[in-house]
Structure formats: structure tokens, C-alpha cells
Design an enzyme around this catalytic site. Structure first.
Site, PDB file in Angstrom:
ATOM      1  N   LYS A  89       0.851  -1.194   0.000  1.00  0.00           N
ATOM      2  CA  LYS A  89       0.000   0.000   0.000  1.00  0.00           C
ATOM      3  C   LYS A  89       0.883   1.238   0.000  1.00  0.00           C
ATOM      4  CE  LYS A  89      -1.915   2.676   3.012  1.00  0.00           C
ATOM      5  NZ  LYS A  89      -1.957   3.975   2.270  1.00  0.00           N
ATOM      6  N   CYS A 146      13.247  10.972   7.634  1.00  0.00           N
ATOM      7  CA  CYS A 146      13.296  10.639   9.056  1.00  0.00           C
ATOM      8  C   CYS A 146      14.716  10.615   9.615  1.00  0.00           C
ATOM      9  CB  CYS A 146      12.611   9.307   9.315  1.00  0.00           C
ATOM     10  SG  CYS A 146      13.189   7.950   8.276  1.00  0.00           S
ATOM     11  N   GLU A 163       9.485  15.672  16.284  1.00  0.00           N
ATOM     12  CA  GLU A 163       9.866  15.598  14.875  1.00  0.00           C
ATOM     13  C   GLU A 163       9.012  16.573  14.072  1.00  0.00           C
ATOM     14  OE1 GLU A 163      10.902  12.143  11.688  1.00  0.00           O
ATOM     15  OE2 GLU A 163       8.952  12.005  12.666  1.00  0.00           O
ATOM     16  N   GLU A 206      10.195   1.384  10.642  1.00  0.00           N
ATOM     17  CA  GLU A 206      11.150   2.497  10.604  1.00  0.00           C
ATOM     18  C   GLU A 206      10.351   3.777  10.775  1.00  0.00           C
ATOM     19  OE1 GLU A 206      14.024   4.862   7.606  1.00  0.00           O
ATOM     20  OE2 GLU A 206      14.135   2.678   7.459  1.00  0.00           O
TER      21      GLU A 206
END
Length: 499
Positions: free
Chosen positions: A192, A302, A402, A266
Site C-alpha cells: 500500500k 526521518c 519531529e 522504521e
């Protein structure tokens, strides 16, 4: 005149998206959604919203192919011969795939075609993992005692049906990092892509569909959070591999708990780059770190070091060169060779980043430059001028959370022990780097920082070396043999030699 990507969309003959299930492309009779380009907020195409029904169909096909089909039991040589042509097909189509990736997320075409997220890099990843197919082996163990004459040995078997849920920032590379090892190990797969970035993945699906894979081995569904949730909680899925936000990672973990699905996650990062005064070039460190936040994907990676922990004695030099780097940034048409930076993926994410910038100023960080939203020809897109904050404290929001945008926070330090403490005072632990000319210090600090990966005088990733995070940055590793372990189950068989 505002930029427009409609001419390029039409030249690439973008069609409405379909699902690929059980070896067939399927027109979808259910809901659809639009994919919007972040540079202009123009509609690129419509995609099938697979939802629960589409996911059920895809998982059922993958389940049959694993439980009843030949794929998991195929001889290594046959599987390798069947998969290896995919590598050359990706190489042959790399320019088109790169264009589609730029039409997905706005990454400048020069980066989309020539960087670690390029189709050529993805082909290398497929090539690397396909090379493992005839080398996936177990072990034998010496007889332990005289109590029994039993020989023990282990085998690595495919983990089963894999749900691969992709992010928007590097759809081509992450497709390869998840699909290649899964197929190499004999798993079946349901992919997906992110709802923001489907075009390049669907082209890759066309390439794999040209192969002689048995029906159901490889499947693709498109959709938003409903499709993702249905995949991660589906009883027919044995493993979920996901790259994305920690919030979604937590939801996947909870959804997978009841059936004990295997997970490779991750997730986010708040990586620290420590710059010591004995670095061979403070200018290089500043330019690289600011560049990672201001060019390429504009900090939407990231592993980007978004906390620069800089020794006070070189602080002014660092800030000067960071400011000089930003002068080279150019926004605009992502297919223009002069464009250096991607837009923010959505209006919602743009507003979230602007909120973080306001919070940083309110909490006392010194905004050196950036934070404006360009107008004129860029007014229709999701653009934010790169931001540098100085005199940031590690307890500020912009140092803790973040941001996933073009924001670099600079934190001063005086002693090595302080720098290590600042780097480790984070909920995240994905990546980081150390800039120093002292080999002993480089090794000492790299070992002391609690993170999955650390670079010395720079940072990069390659397909045959593991990468992944600790703490809120994820579970498991991607790259090299650890990935093979993640897509296989270890079975122990014992033989009583006395009969």
C-alpha cells in the site's frame, strides 16, 4: 505566472489508478480519491480507495498464493531466475519512474533520478536482495552431551504474507527495501503506497506484473488510513513492514498485537549531529546539515539530523556557513534543473510546520532566518523558506518533536560529555553523526550515542548495511542480512540418530 504541472502530467499520460490483485489489474467500482501535487496543489489523477473490501481481496489472494501456491516452496534457482529480470526492467524504465516520483511528491527531478531515492538505487536494492536467494541458510549444531544422540539443525522459512506500507518521501526506494527481500525470501506481498504518492509505485507494479510470478504473490492496493488500518490488523497478514510516523507505528503495533504479527517499523527521528571544534571543516558540517534540511526533500526524511549540537567556540562560524548555504536554495518547477528543494507534501503538513516555527519563537529560540511562505509564482504550492534556530535548549518543543520540514535547531555545548547527554536526551534514536578530526573521539562518541546508525563526518545509507532505530524510532533493521532474518522464521528440527 504560477507554475503548473498539468502539461507534464498530460505528456506522461497519467491514467486513473487501478488495483493489482491476484495477477490482474482491476478497475475499482468503489470510492476514489484525488492525488494532489504539493508544488501547485493541482490534481494529478484519481486513485481507487481500496478500503476494507479491497484489502480483503488482496490479502485473500496473497494468502492463497502462500498457503497453496508454489512460490514459498520454489527452488532457489527457479525463484532467482524468475525475479532477476525485474532489475534490468527497472533500469530500463528509470527515467520514467523518476519523473513519476517527481510528479508524486515534488522532489526535484535531478534528485529523483540521481540520489539514494532514485529508481537506479531501487534497482540496486532489488539486485542486492535477489542475490541472497540461494544463500538463505540455517545452521547445524554439535551434539551437546551424551544424554541423547540427537542432531539439531535450523532452516529459514518465509514469514508468510507481508503487508508493506510505504511513506510519501521516498516511495521508489522504500518499495524496493520492502518488496525485494519479501519476494527473495519466498513471501507473498500486499503493498500500500502512501495516499500522497502512488504514480511511481504503480509503474513499479506494472514492471513486476510483467514477470512470471504466480498470481497473488504480488498485490497493490491504494487508499488512505482505512486501507492501512485494514492491512495492519488483518488476520491473514503475518508481517507488517512500515515506514512512517511514530503515531501510526504505535497504532500498527497495537493492531498487530492480538495475532502477534512480525513487525519491521522504521519510524521518526530527531537525529543529532555533534560538531566539535576539531572538525576538519566546520563550514562543510554547517553546509551539509543545513543542506539536508533545505534541499532535496526539504527535511522530510526521518534520518535527517535536525538537531545540530555545536561547540560554542565554533558557533558563529557554523551559523555563518549555514546562512550561506541557504542562499543557494531555489524553489520552483520540480522539473527545472535549477530547482533544489521539494515542497511540503500537503497543506496540512505545511500548517503543522509553521505552528512549530511559531512555538520555537514563543519558547525563546532565536530565529536566525526563514519561516516565510513564498508568494508570486509559488503561491499555490506548499512552500516554506528554510529555517535556522539558534540558542535552542534541548527541552524546547522544536528540539523534542519531529517537525518533518526545513527546520534546523542549533544547540550549543561546551564539553564532550554534555554533547553526548544532549544527543541522548531524546525519545528518538534513528540516526546521527559526529564531526571531528580526532579518530579516538569519533569512535568514543559514536559508541556512546544511543542510535541505530551513526555517521562520522557525514551520513549515508547503502542497501547491504542495516539501518533502523531504537526507542520511538522503530523496531528492526532494513538492509543486508538482518532484512533476510526479518522476512523469515527460524525453524529448528531435531533428528534422533538412534531411531
Amino acid at each position: 505566472m504560477p507554475i503548473s504541472l498539468i502539461p507534464i502530467r498530460d505528456a506522461l499520460d497519467i491514467r486513473p489508478g487501478r488495483l493489482f490483485i491476484d495477477g490482474q489489474w482491476r478497475d475499482w467500482d468503489g470510492e476514489r480519491f484525488d492525488q494532489i501535487h504539493p508544488s501547485t496543489n493541482e490534481v494529478m489523477t484519481s486513485l481507487a480507495e481500496a478500503g476494507v473490501r479491497g484489502v480483503d481481496l488482496a490479502v485473500a489472494a496473497a494468502r492463497r498464493a502462500f498457503d497453496e501456491g508454489p512460490w514459498p516452496r520454489m527452488r532457489a534457482q527457479d525463484r532467482k531466475r524468475m525475479l532477476q529480470p525485474i532489475v534490468e526492467r527497472i533500469y530500463a524504465a528509470e527515467e520514467e519512474i523518476a519523473r513519476l516520483q517527481t510528479l508524486d511528491n515534488g522532489i526535484p527531478f535531478s534528485f529523483s533520478r540521481n540520489s539514494r531515492v532514485s529508481p537506479k538505487a531501487a534497482a540496486d536494492i532489488f539486485d542486492h536482495f535477489f542475490g541472497w536467494i540461494d544463500k538463505i541458510n540455517g545452521e547445524t549444531y554439535p551434539l551437546f552431551s551424551d544424554a541423547s544422540n540427537t542432531q539439531y539443525m535450523t532452516f529459514r522459512e518465509p514469514v508468510g504474507v507481508v503487508a508493506a506500507i510505504l511513506p510519501y518521501n521516498g516511495p521508489v526506494m522504500t518499495f524496493a527495501m520492502k518488496v525485494a527481500p519479501a519476494l527473495a525470501c519466498g513471501c507473498t506481498v500486499v503493498v500500500k503506497p502512501s495516499e500522497y504518492t502512488n504514480l511511481a509505485v504503480l509503474k513499479l507494479a506494472e514492471i513486476i506484473a510483467e514477470s512470471d510470478l504466480p498470481p497473488g504473490v504480488f498485490n497493490v492496493v491504494t487508499g488512505g488510513s482505512a486501507a492501512g488500518a485494514a492491512l495492519s490488523s488483518h488476520a491473514g497478514i503475518d508481517k507488517v513492514t512500515f515506514t512512517g510516523s511514530p503515531v501510526v507505528g504505535e497504532k500498527i503495533t497495537m493492531a498487530s498485537a492480538s495475532s502477534m504479527k512480525r513487525l519491521s517499523l522504521e519510524l521518526g527521528g530527531k537525529s543529532a549531529a555533534i560538531v566539535f571544534p576539531d572538525a576538519s571543516s566546520v563550514a562543510t558540517a554547517a553546509t551539509r546539515l543545513m543542506g539536508l534540511c533545505s534541499t532535496f526533500l526539504s527535511g522530510q526524511v526521518c534520518s535527517t539530523p535536525t538537531r545540530a549540537i555545536v561547540h560554542r567556540s565554533v558557533m558563529d562560524e557554523f551559523l555563518h556557513h549555514a546562512a550561506e548555504q541557504v542562499k543557494t536554495v531555489r524553489f520552483g518547477d520540480p522539473f527545472d534543473p535549477a530547482t533544489t528543494s521539494a515542497p511540503i507534501i500537503s497543506k496540512r503538513q505545511k500548517d503543522k510546520i509553521l505552528g512549530y516555527i511559531d512555538t520555537g519563537r514563543r519558547e525563546g529560540a532565536e530565529l536566525m532566518f526563514g519561516g516565510a511562505t513564498p508568494g508570486g509564482d509559488l503561491a499555490n504550492g506548499n512552500w516554506i523558506d528554510p529555517v535556522l534556530f539558534a540558542n535552542v535548549r534541548n527541552d524546547m518543543t522544536i528540539a523534542r518533536e519531529e517537525i518533518f520540514g526545513p527546520v534546523l535547531s542549533v544547540i550549543p555545548f561546551d564539553a564532550e560529555e554534555e554533547a553526548i547527554r544532549l544527543a541522548n536526551e531524546s525519545d528518538y534514536g534513528l540516526a546521527g553523526c559526529v564531526y571531528t578530526g580526532n579518530v579516538n573521539r569519533a569512535f568514543r562518541v559514536a559508541r556512546a550515542i544511543r542510535s541505530g546508525s551513526i555517521g562520522v563526518n557525514g551520513y549515508a545509507s547503502i542497501p547491504n548495511a542495516p539501518m533502523g532505530g531504537i526507542k520511538r524510532s522503530g523496531v528492526g533493521r532494513e538492509g543486508g542480512w538482518p532484512t533476510i532474518e526479518a522476512f523469515t522464521e527460524l525453524k529448528t528440527i531435531s533428528f534422533n540418530l538412534d531411531g
